[in-house]
Design a protein around this motif. Structure first.
Motif, PDB file in Angstrom:
ATOM      1  N   PHE A   1       0.895  -1.183   0.062  1.00 56.72           N
ATOM      2  CA  PHE A   1       0.034   0.041   0.196  1.00 56.72           C
ATOM      3  C   PHE A   1       1.066   1.281   0.091  1.00 56.72           C
ATOM      4  CE2 PHE A   1      -2.808  -3.208   1.274  1.00 56.72           C
ATOM      5  CZ  PHE A   1      -4.111  -2.720   1.037  1.00 56.72           C
ATOM      6  N   ARG A   2       0.238   2.318  -0.194  1.00 59.53           N
ATOM      7  CA  ARG A   2       0.893   3.711  -0.507  1.00 59.53           C
ATOM      8  C   ARG A   2       1.695   3.939   0.769  1.00 59.53           C
ATOM      9  NH1 ARG A   2      -0.857   7.778   2.117  1.00 59.53           N
ATOM     10  NH2 ARG A   2       0.067  10.227   1.555  1.00 59.53           N
ATOM     11  N   HIS A   3       1.255   3.787   2.090  1.00 60.85           N
ATOM     12  CA  HIS A   3       1.872   4.192   3.148  1.00 60.85           C
ATOM     13  C   HIS A   3       2.982   3.388   3.617  1.00 60.85           C
ATOM     14  CE1 HIS A   3      -0.658   0.634   4.804  1.00 60.85           C
ATOM     15  NE2 HIS A   3       0.191   0.643   5.690  1.00 60.85           N
ATOM     16  N   GLU A   4       3.033   2.047   2.901  1.00 60.17           N
ATOM     17  CA  GLU A   4       4.166   1.407   3.190  1.00 60.17           C
ATOM     18  C   GLU A   4       5.207   1.579   2.205  1.00 60.17           C
ATOM     19  OE1 GLU A   4       2.701  -3.135   4.065  1.00 60.17           O
ATOM     20  OE2 GLU A   4       1.733  -2.339   2.272  1.00 60.17           O
ATOM     21  N   ALA A   5       5.046   2.243   1.094  1.00 59.71           N
ATOM     22  CA  ALA A   5       6.074   2.459   0.113  1.00 59.71           C
ATOM     23  C   ALA A   5       6.471   3.721   0.559  1.00 59.71           C
ATOM     24  CB  ALA A   5       5.327   2.688  -1.247  1.00 59.71           C
ATOM     25  N   LEU A   6       5.774   4.745   1.238  1.00 56.75           N
ATOM     26  CA  LEU A   6       6.660   5.861   1.744  1.00 56.75           C
ATOM     27  C   LEU A   6       7.575   5.609   2.777  1.00 56.75           C
ATOM     28  CD1 LEU A   6       3.457   8.114   1.992  1.00 56.75           C
ATOM     29  CD2 LEU A   6       5.362   8.481   0.527  1.00 56.75           C
ATOM     30  N   ALA A   7       7.066   4.784   3.692  1.00 60.26           N
ATOM     31  CA  ALA A   7       7.954   4.197   4.642  1.00 60.26           C
ATOM     32  C   ALA A   7       9.390   3.547   4.314  1.00 60.26           C
ATOM     33  CB  ALA A   7       7.506   3.247   5.729  1.00 60.26           C
ATOM     34  N   TYR A   8       9.123   2.618   3.240  1.00 61.47           N
ATOM     35  CA  TYR A   8      10.103   2.197   2.604  1.00 61.47           C
ATOM     36  C   TYR A   8      11.361   2.902   1.835  1.00 61.47           C
ATOM     37  CZ  TYR A   8      12.955  -0.837  -1.018  1.00 61.47           C
ATOM     38  OH  TYR A   8      13.829  -1.238  -1.564  1.00 61.47           O
ATOM     39  N   TYR A   9      10.851   3.805   1.056  1.00 61.00           N
ATOM     40  CA  TYR A   9      11.621   4.858   0.494  1.00 61.00           C
ATOM     41  C   TYR A   9      12.339   5.748   1.399  1.00 61.00           C
ATOM     42  CZ  TYR A   9       9.840   2.990  -3.770  1.00 61.00           C
ATOM     43  OH  TYR A   9       9.582   2.144  -4.893  1.00 61.00           O
ATOM     44  N   ARG A  10      11.863   6.348   2.425  1.00 60.69           N
ATOM     45  CA  ARG A  10      12.466   6.882   3.416  1.00 60.69           C
ATOM     46  C   ARG A  10      13.382   6.011   4.306  1.00 60.69           C
ATOM     47  NH1 ARG A  10       7.090   7.970   5.412  1.00 60.69           N
ATOM     48  NH2 ARG A  10       7.417   6.643   7.199  1.00 60.69           N
ATOM     49  N   LYS A  11      13.118   4.629   4.297  1.00 57.68           N
ATOM     50  CA  LYS A  11      14.137   3.874   5.119  1.00 57.68           C
ATOM     51  C   LYS A  11      15.246   3.699   4.299  1.00 57.68           C
ATOM     52  CE  LYS A  11      13.756  -0.599   4.806  1.00 57.68           C
ATOM     53  NZ  LYS A  11      13.158  -1.974   4.996  1.00 57.68           N
ATOM     54  N   VAL A  12      15.241   3.547   3.087  1.00 59.40           N
ATOM     55  CA  VAL A  12      16.224   3.337   2.015  1.00 59.40           C
ATOM     56  C   VAL A  12      17.121   4.565   1.811  1.00 59.40           C
ATOM     57  CG1 VAL A  12      16.739   3.133  -0.619  1.00 59.40           C
ATOM     58  CG2 VAL A  12      15.151   1.671   0.535  1.00 59.40           C
ATOM     59  N   ALA A  13      16.499   5.946   1.886  1.00 59.24           N
ATOM     60  CA  ALA A  13      17.213   7.059   1.955  1.00 59.24           C
ATOM     61  C   ALA A  13      17.975   7.134   2.908  1.00 59.24           C
ATOM     62  CB  ALA A  13      16.289   8.351   1.542  1.00 59.24           C
ATOM     63  N   SER A  14      17.558   6.972   3.996  1.00 54.76           N
ATOM     64  CA  SER A  14      18.244   7.077   5.382  1.00 54.76           C
ATOM     65  C   SER A  14      19.280   5.938   5.312  1.00 54.76           C
ATOM     66  CB  SER A  14      17.290   6.931   6.779  1.00 54.76           C
ATOM     67  OG  SER A  14      17.895   6.679   7.806  1.00 54.76           O
ATOM     68  N   HIS A  15      19.178   4.717   4.864  1.00 54.36           N
ATOM     69  CA  HIS A  15      20.176   3.785   5.074  1.00 54.36           C
ATOM     70  C   HIS A  15      21.286   3.740   4.131  1.00 54.36           C
ATOM     71  CE1 HIS A  15      21.726  -0.269   4.624  1.00 54.36           C
ATOM     72  NE2 HIS A  15      21.858  -0.406   3.531  1.00 54.36           N
ATOM     73  N   PHE A  16      21.230   4.583   3.011  1.00 50.54           N
ATOM     74  CA  PHE A  16      22.462   5.080   2.298  1.00 50.54           C
ATOM     75  C   PHE A  16      22.921   6.355   2.418  1.00 50.54           C
ATOM     76  CE2 PHE A  16      20.446   1.459  -0.287  1.00 50.54           C
ATOM     77  CZ  PHE A  16      21.557   0.768  -0.609  1.00 50.54           C
ATOM     78  N   ASN A  17      22.420   6.891   3.657  1.00 50.21           N
ATOM     79  CA  ASN A  17      22.888   8.322   3.870  1.00 50.21           C
ATOM     80  C   ASN A  17      22.794   9.435   2.713  1.00 50.21           C
ATOM     81  OD1 ASN A  17      23.403  10.452   5.796  1.00 50.21           O
ATOM     82  ND2 ASN A  17      25.712   9.734   5.725  1.00 50.21           N
ATOM     83  N   LEU A  18      21.708   9.235   1.910  1.00 47.58           N
ATOM     84  CA  LEU A  18      21.794  10.036   0.598  1.00 47.58           C
ATOM     85  C   LEU A  18      21.837  11.479   0.930  1.00 47.58           C
ATOM     86  CD1 LEU A  18      19.138   8.010  -1.546  1.00 47.58           C
ATOM     87  CD2 LEU A  18      21.956   7.786  -1.396  1.00 47.58           C
ATOM     88  N   ASN A  19      22.556  12.251   0.174  1.00 49.86           N
ATOM     89  CA  ASN A  19      22.732  13.665   0.157  1.00 49.86           C
ATOM     90  C   ASN A  19      21.583  14.484  -0.472  1.00 49.86           C
ATOM     91  OD1 ASN A  19      23.555  16.285   0.575  1.00 49.86           O
ATOM     92  ND2 ASN A  19      25.293  16.114  -1.208  1.00 49.86           N
TER      93      ASN A  19
END
Length: 326
Positions: free
Chosen positions: A70-88
């Motif tokens: 669902f949408r809310h799961e995707a939002l949480a997933y991409y936030r997690k990925v951005a944080s995991h890789f410490n993207l600038n």
């Protein structure tokens, strides 16, 4: 000076940054809103057509207890990925122009949310902007009225009202089903002979069942030709007109990418002057060092590129900039 400046922090932009970073390239993501803005604008309770695996980037597993996330799961997933890789990521800063210098490097000119003009230097630029800021307008009288929107978030505000939905795609069908659950009087108007063949298979029978029961009114081979304060005018392909009482209109007619940044950067646009010319093996445009990723690479039909296909563009770009050592 960054190795790669990526404009747009949607799934495809995030993927490009991850792939470039893996090859030791320094990156900066510039986003005029916030990360994965397009997914945020999806209906609140939307369920994806794709499986979670098809939405994954950076080899980070997307876990969900549902068959389709669902949408809310995707939002949480991409936030997690951005944080995991410490993207600038620089959020709430809009790229307004791209300048290529004689040495082949680029200056990306931007404006922040206060209107301050800024600039960023990079050896390469990736344009990975989406399309949700640019709905396809119909161009009919009344489309500018406050009762009309091109975005559907959730059904609650429409409880007990008369709603006309323009469109026959998944977004239109999903909205019709949600609205019927809050006792809205729903009328769907679509120019085709049938609703789209791409409707989610678990949704189509629910929609068709409500149409057969009369709970949802479906006007095929028709289009809304006029919107008034209290009515809409529906005209068939043969020219027959019907006036329908109406409180709100959801014009779910799709979206299109804004290619102004591409054009002003000197990128060649092919055919209908909408699809950028690029090498599909590298995603490099006709401007050396300037790449496209995600839906911006599509033609007039923005639906030809999805997250599932656009997420691999970053790998092609990173490999072209800095080939892996075999």
């Amino acid at each position: 000076m960054k190795d790669v400046i990526i404009i747009g922090a949607g799934p495809c932009g995030l993927s490009a940054a991850i792939e470039c970073n893996r090859r030791g390239l320094t990156t900066q993501l510039i986003e005029k809103h916030h990360i994965v803005r397009s997914i945020f604008l999806y209906p609140t309770y939307m369920q994806f057509f794709s499986t979670a695996e098809m939405l994954e980037i950076g080899d980070v597993p997307f876990t969900t207890p549902n068959d389709k996330p669902f949408r809310h799961e995707a939002l949480a997933y991409y936030r997690k990925v951005a944080s995991h890789f410490n993207l600038n990521i620089t959020s709430y800063e809009e790229a307004v122009s791209i300048e290529r210098h004689e040495n082949g490097f680029f200056t990306v000119h931007t404006k922040d949310k206060r209107g301050h003009e800024l600039q960023h230097e990079g050896k390469h630029v990736v344009i990975a902007t989406g399309y949700f800021d640019h709905p396809n307008f119909i161009g009919i009288p009344g489309e500018e009225l406050p009762k009309v929107t091109h975005y559907f978030r959730e059904a609650h505000p429409y409880t007990g009202t008369k709603v006309a939905i323009i469109g026959g795609s998944n977004s239109a069908v999903d909205a019709a089903l949600e609205l019927s659950r809050v006792d809205a009087e729903v009328t769907v108007v679509y120019r085709g002979e049938t609703i789209s063949n791409n409707i989610k298979p678990w949704v189509r029978p629910l929609f068709e069942g409500l149409v057969n029961k009369g709970s949802i009114r479906l006007h095929l081979n028709s289009k809304v030709t006029e919107i008034n304060e209290d009515t809409v005018v529906v005209t068939t392909n043969e020219g027959q007109k019907t006036v329908i009482d109406n409180d709100f209109v959801l014009a779910l007619t799709g979206f299109h990418p804004d290619r102004q940044l591409l054009a002003s950067s000197g990128v060649q646009l092919n055919g209908d002057m909408e699809k950028p010319a690029y090498n599909p093996e590298t995603m490099e445009s006709t401007v050396p060092g300037l790449y496209v990723a995600g839906v911006i690479a599509s033609g007039s039909n923005a639906n030809e590129v999805f997250i599932e296909t656009g997420r691999v563009h970053g790998r092609l770009i990173a490999e072209h900039i800095r080939p892996s050592q075999l």
